[in-house]
Design a protein around this motif. Structure first.
Motif, short mmCIF file in Angstrom:
data_model
loop_
_atom_site.label_atom_id
_atom_site.label_comp_id
_atom_site.label_asym_id
_atom_site.label_seq_id
_atom_site.Cartn_x
_atom_site.Cartn_y
_atom_site.Cartn_z
N ASP A 1 -4.45 6.16 3.92
CA ASP A 1 -5.00 5.07 3.12
C ASP A 1 -6.51 5.25 3.04
OD1 ASP A 1 -5.79 2.69 1.95
OD2 ASP A 1 -4.17 1.55 2.90
N LEU A 2 -6.99 5.67 1.88
CA LEU A 2 -8.41 5.97 1.71
C LEU A 2 -9.23 4.73 1.37
CD1 LEU A 2 -8.08 9.27 -0.40
CD2 LEU A 2 -8.27 9.01 2.09
N ALA A 3 -8.55 3.58 1.22
CA ALA A 3 -9.25 2.37 0.79
C ALA A 3 -9.51 1.39 1.92
CB ALA A 3 -8.45 1.67 -0.31
N VAL A 4 -9.11 1.74 3.15
CA VAL A 4 -9.35 0.85 4.29
C VAL A 4 -10.08 1.62 5.38
CG1 VAL A 4 -7.30 -0.53 3.79
CG2 VAL A 4 -7.14 1.41 5.38
N GLU A 5 -10.56 0.90 6.34
CA GLU A 5 -11.23 1.49 7.50
C GLU A 5 -12.37 2.41 7.09
OE1 GLU A 5 -7.94 3.32 9.55
OE2 GLU A 5 -7.34 1.46 10.50
N GLY A 6 -13.00 2.11 5.93
CA GLY A 6 -14.14 2.91 5.48
C GLY A 6 -13.77 4.27 4.95
N ARG B 1 0.83 -1.21 0.00
CA ARG B 1 0.00 0.00 0.00
C ARG B 1 0.87 1.26 0.00
NH1 ARG B 1 -4.55 -0.20 -1.85
NH2 ARG B 1 -5.16 1.62 -0.63
N LEU B 2 2.11 1.11 -0.45
CA LEU B 2 3.06 2.23 -0.46
C LEU B 2 3.15 2.89 0.92
CD1 LEU B 2 2.23 3.88 -3.93
CD2 LEU B 2 3.94 2.14 -3.40
N ASN B 3 3.04 2.03 1.94
CA ASN B 3 3.16 2.46 3.35
C ASN B 3 2.14 3.54 3.71
OD1 ASN B 3 5.40 0.69 3.73
ND2 ASN B 3 6.69 2.19 2.70
N ALA B 4 0.95 3.42 3.11
CA ALA B 4 -0.12 4.37 3.41
C ALA B 4 -0.50 4.30 4.89
CB ALA B 4 -1.34 4.09 2.53
N ILE B 5 -0.96 5.42 5.40
CA ILE B 5 -1.24 5.57 6.83
C ILE B 5 -2.61 5.00 7.18
CG2 ILE B 5 -1.61 7.24 8.70
CD1 ILE B 5 0.24 9.15 7.02
N THR B 6 -2.63 4.16 8.20
CA THR B 6 -3.86 3.74 8.86
C THR B 6 -3.76 4.12 10.32
OG1 THR B 6 -2.96 1.58 9.45
CG2 THR B 6 -4.08 1.75 7.31
N THR B 7 -4.86 4.06 11.04
CA THR B 7 -4.77 4.35 12.47
C THR B 7 -3.85 3.35 13.15
OG1 THR B 7 -6.76 3.03 12.87
CG2 THR B 7 -7.05 5.41 12.57
N GLY B 8 -3.88 2.10 12.69
CA GLY B 8 -3.00 1.08 13.27
C GLY B 8 -1.54 1.39 13.05
N LEU B 9 -1.20 1.91 11.88
CA LEU B 9 0.21 2.24 11.61
C LEU B 9 0.68 3.36 12.54
CD1 LEU B 9 2.13 2.37 8.35
CD2 LEU B 9 2.09 4.46 9.71
#
Length: 258
Positions: free
Chosen positions: A65-70, A24-32
């Protein structure tokens, strides 16, 4: 301690945090961001004296990351309150220096994350991108503060309103980053700088990074008073005594960060 979205390693006083979502090109999630925050705590607890931050694969970080976590919540500001801004403040308050090694893309909030470093090295193929405007948003994670103070109003506005790539060499010429190196040399160069910092008087460095942050917003009188307080603290440190002794004895100083 193991992490789901990053790798953590401590060697020679340098804690290396590698964003590790290369698919995911190291895209940001809350978990990251939660993993990075926990890794910073681990680094301090284990006595790290410098942080090296980089990304796995062909990007440093592609932003949220706009494709995860809704995707983003109806109020993206809630996400900034809960995760982005606390981590930005945590980096700013660290008592040890941070080196960013930027490989490939550093976009959106990922650009801000790269700029959280005190010393920023980029691969020649890397580039910085604030493309928020292309989807009708504004820069976040401190980008407006960090970029405007680094490159000035005109270039900051250009970067944020046009939403175009700023290649590493241009970023260096603007003063956005410290150094551009050949891609193959990036990690060795960044690690060398981080190790050099880790062997230095890191207690003084922690005071320096805090004072510089205040100097960017406060007036001269306030800065002079802050320098006086910090100089008293640094002057009572082990590292100061060791630095003076080493100078008199004409030998390399052995700083302990105390």
């Amino acid at each position: 301690m193991t992490y789901a979205t990053i790798r953590y390693d401590l060697a020679d006083g340098v804690a290396t945090i590698t964003l590790n979502r290369p698919d995911r090109l190291n895209a940001i999630t809350t978990g990251l961001f939660e993993d990075v925050s926990a890794a910073l705590d681990q680094a301090i607890d284990e006595g790290a004296r410098a942080i090296l931050l980089t990304g796995e694969g062909r990007a440093f970080c592609s932003g949220a990351d706009l494709a995860v976590e809704g995707g983003l919540p109806d109020d993206p500001g809630e996400l900034l309150d809960s995760h982005y801004n606390p981590l930005a403040e945590k980096f700013a308050a660290l008592p040890i220096p941070v080196v960013s090694a930027v490989n490939g893309l550093a976009a959106g909030a990922g650009c801000s994350v790269a700029l959280w470093g005190d010393y920023i090295v980029a691969a020649r193929s890397a580039y910085f991108l604030l493309a928020f405007v292309n989807i009708g948003l504004v820069p976040d994670a401190g980008a407006t503060w960090l970029v405007a103070r680094a490159v000035g109003r005109a270039r900051a506005i250009e970067m944020m309103m046009l939403g175009e790539r700023v290649p590493a060499e241009k970023a260096e010429s603007w003063g956005l980053i410290n150094r551009t190196v050949d891609d193959a040399l990036l990690l060795d160069e960044a690690r060398s700088i981080a190790t050099r910092l880790a062997k230095g008087p890191t207690r003084a460095m922690g005071l320096i990074r805090r004072s510089v942050r205040r100097a960017l917003t406060n007036d001269l009188s306030d800065v002079l008073q802050r320098e006086r307080i910090d100089q008293k603290a640094a002057g009572q440190s082990y590292d100061f005594k060791e630095g003076v002794a080493a100078f008199i004895e004409k030998r390399p100083a052995a700083f302990l960060g105390k």
